[in-house]
Write an enzyme that holds these catalytic residues in place. Structure first.
Site, mmCIF file in Angstrom:
data_model
loop_
_atom_site.group_PDB
_atom_site.id
_atom_site.type_symbol
_atom_site.label_atom_id
_atom_site.label_comp_id
_atom_site.label_asym_id
_atom_site.label_seq_id
_atom_site.Cartn_x
_atom_site.Cartn_y
_atom_site.Cartn_z
ATOM 1 N N MET A 36 56.701 40.722 -3.907
ATOM 2 C CA MET A 36 57.279 39.515 -4.508
ATOM 3 C C MET A 36 56.221 38.819 -5.368
ATOM 4 O O MET A 36 56.329 37.636 -5.679
ATOM 5 C CB MET A 36 57.808 38.583 -3.419
ATOM 6 C CG MET A 36 58.959 39.223 -2.638
ATOM 7 S SD MET A 36 60.106 38.064 -1.904
ATOM 8 C CE MET A 36 59.041 37.166 -0.801
ATOM 9 N N GLY A 37 55.172 39.554 -5.735
ATOM 10 C CA GLY A 37 54.142 38.979 -6.605
ATOM 11 C C GLY A 37 53.185 38.093 -5.830
ATOM 12 O O GLY A 37 53.076 38.194 -4.612
ATOM 13 N N ALA A 41 44.608 40.954 -1.994
ATOM 14 C CA ALA A 41 43.970 42.217 -1.608
ATOM 15 C C ALA A 41 44.866 43.084 -0.722
ATOM 16 O O ALA A 41 44.738 44.314 -0.719
ATOM 17 C CB ALA A 41 42.642 41.936 -0.912
ATOM 18 N N GLY A 42 45.774 42.451 0.032
ATOM 19 C CA GLY A 42 46.711 43.224 0.854
ATOM 20 C C GLY A 42 47.602 44.095 -0.037
ATOM 21 O O GLY A 42 47.783 45.293 0.222
ATOM 22 N N HIS A 43 48.141 43.492 -1.104
ATOM 23 C CA HIS A 43 48.979 44.280 -2.017
ATOM 24 C C HIS A 43 48.148 45.373 -2.699
ATOM 25 O O HIS A 43 48.610 46.494 -2.876
ATOM 26 C CB HIS A 43 49.573 43.380 -3.108
ATOM 27 C CG HIS A 43 50.497 42.318 -2.608
ATOM 28 N ND1 HIS A 43 50.171 40.975 -2.622
ATOM 29 C CD2 HIS A 43 51.738 42.403 -2.071
ATOM 30 C CE1 HIS A 43 51.178 40.274 -2.131
ATOM 31 N NE2 HIS A 43 52.145 41.109 -1.781
ATOM 32 N N GLN A 160 59.947 43.939 9.439
ATOM 33 C CA GLN A 160 60.534 44.352 8.163
ATOM 34 C C GLN A 160 60.349 45.860 7.948
ATOM 35 O O GLN A 160 61.268 46.567 7.526
ATOM 36 C CB GLN A 160 59.874 43.566 7.025
ATOM 37 C CG GLN A 160 60.159 44.122 5.637
ATOM 38 C CD GLN A 160 59.574 43.279 4.525
ATOM 39 O OE1 GLN A 160 60.120 42.233 4.211
ATOM 40 N NE2 GLN A 160 58.490 43.711 3.916
ATOM 41 N N SER A 192 48.311 36.902 3.092
ATOM 42 C CA SER A 192 49.719 36.647 2.799
ATOM 43 C C SER A 192 49.787 35.723 1.590
ATOM 44 O O SER A 192 48.945 34.821 1.449
ATOM 45 C CB SER A 192 50.378 35.945 3.996
ATOM 46 O OG SER A 192 51.591 35.345 3.610
HETATM 47 O O1 PAF Z 1 57.441 42.062 1.844
HETATM 48 C C1 PAF Z 1 57.865 41.606 0.755
HETATM 49 O O2 PAF Z 1 57.100 41.157 -0.112
HETATM 50 C C2 PAF Z 1 59.361 41.589 0.487
HETATM 51 O O3 PAF Z 1 60.078 41.317 1.638
HETATM 52 C C3 PAF Z 1 59.862 42.873 -0.190
HETATM 53 C C4 PAF Z 1 59.678 44.086 0.703
HETATM 54 C C5 PAF Z 1 59.127 43.089 -1.514
HETATM 55 C C6 PAF Z 1 61.359 42.744 -0.493
HETATM 56 O O4 PAF Z 1 61.615 41.670 -1.328
#
Ligand code: PAF
Length: 284
Positions: A36-37, A41-43, A160, A192
């Site tokens: 979700m942008g 560093a996690g992404h 999730q 986060s």
């Molecule tokens: O974890 C997230 O950032 C969101 O829940 C995801 C998996 C991109 C879905 O919108």
């Protein structure tokens, strides 16, 4: 917006298939990193995992309205596309898909994917009704757009990840779902995008959530029952009156129900710190 070199930026769905097609037959194929942008560093660790395994990575950046409940932070969720693209530079070859809500949910869109399992009804599912249906719907759609791929998700959102695995398996989507370890700040706080909401004072207190999970784990190792370990950890978390725990539980790692003998277990916690809700988890 002009993306850095090595990044193809698509701000709508047209052109996506043409961009992906040349990579499909390449060794490693396509990696998908849904986000979700407000990247951190996690992404980037998800992108790094994808780069290692895939010929090209598709990063989606989409603040998905259907996974936010009324009164949640959809409106104020950080939207930082220019900074996100900068962070991604040098990680190519990358295709960044940043569609609008109208691209993903055009007029007449009427389909919702709902994982009808107790797995999706407890913990985050109980606290955020409809949340996992929103997640499952958008992820199913992203996986459908990506086609055969390996999709990378962070273990910070453990529940999730299990819901997405269930959904991908049930729908026989041609995707491998790959969970990636939580990336933490030096003081233990799980990274986060929502950490940006914390005031300086709250940020200093925030590592207590991970410390409470560490305490629960230590108590389990010392021989406490799950309930006793979690009760002590919760009391520790709430001491001082800054955190209000939503849950702090020991659960089966896959089903999120009561632990099963001989099966992996997970400690999971959610707590409000001021107006910010933090979640974290640990293998147990
Ligand atoms: O974890 C997230 O950032 C969101 O829940 C995801 C998996 C991109 C879905 O919108």
């Amino acid at each position: 917006m002009r993306p850095p070199r090595g990044i193809t930026l698509l701000q709508g769905l047209s052109g996506l298939e043409a961009s992906l097609a040349p990579w499909r037959s390449r060794r490693g194929g396509l990696g998908l990193v849904p986000t979700m942008g407000a990247l951190h560093a996690g992404h980037l660790s998800l992108v790094a995992q994808s780069r290692r395994r895939s010929a090209c990575t598709l990063v989606s950046i989409f603040v998905n309205p259907t996974q936010f409940g009324p009164g949640e932070d959809y409106g104020r969720y950080p939207r930082t596309l220019a900074a996100d693209l900068k962070l991604l530079s040098g990680q190519g070859p990358l295709i960044v898909l940043a569609p609008s809500a109208a691209d993903m949910y055009p007029a007449g869109h009427a389909t919702r994917v709902s994982v009808e399992s107790p797995l999706a009804q407890v913990l985050e599912g109980a606290h955020r009704p409809g949340h996992f249906a929103g997640v499952a719907t958008v992820v199913a759609k992203l996986l459908s757009l990506a086609g055969p791929c390996t999709a990378f998700f962070g273990e910070k959102d453990w529940q999730q990840l299990q819901v997405i695995r269930r959904m991908a398996q049930d729908l026989r989507l041609p995707a491998k779902i790959h969970g990636c370890p939580i990336i933490r700040e030096a003081d233990g706080l799980a990274m986060s995008s929502r950490n940006a909401y914390l005031s300086a004072g709250e940020r200093a207190l925030a590592p207590r959530l991970k410390a409470s999970l560490d305490l629960a784990l230590a108590r389990l190792k010392a021989g406490d029952s799950g309930a006793a370990a979690c009760r002590k950890a919760r009391a520790f978390l709430e001491r001082g009156g800054h955190f209000k725990a939503g849950y702090l539980v020991l659960a089966d790692a896959e089903t999120l129900q009561a632990p099963r003998k001989g099966k992996p277990r997970r400690l999971l916690a959610a707590a409000a710190l001021g107006k910010t809700r933090l979640i974290d988890n640990l293998a147990a």
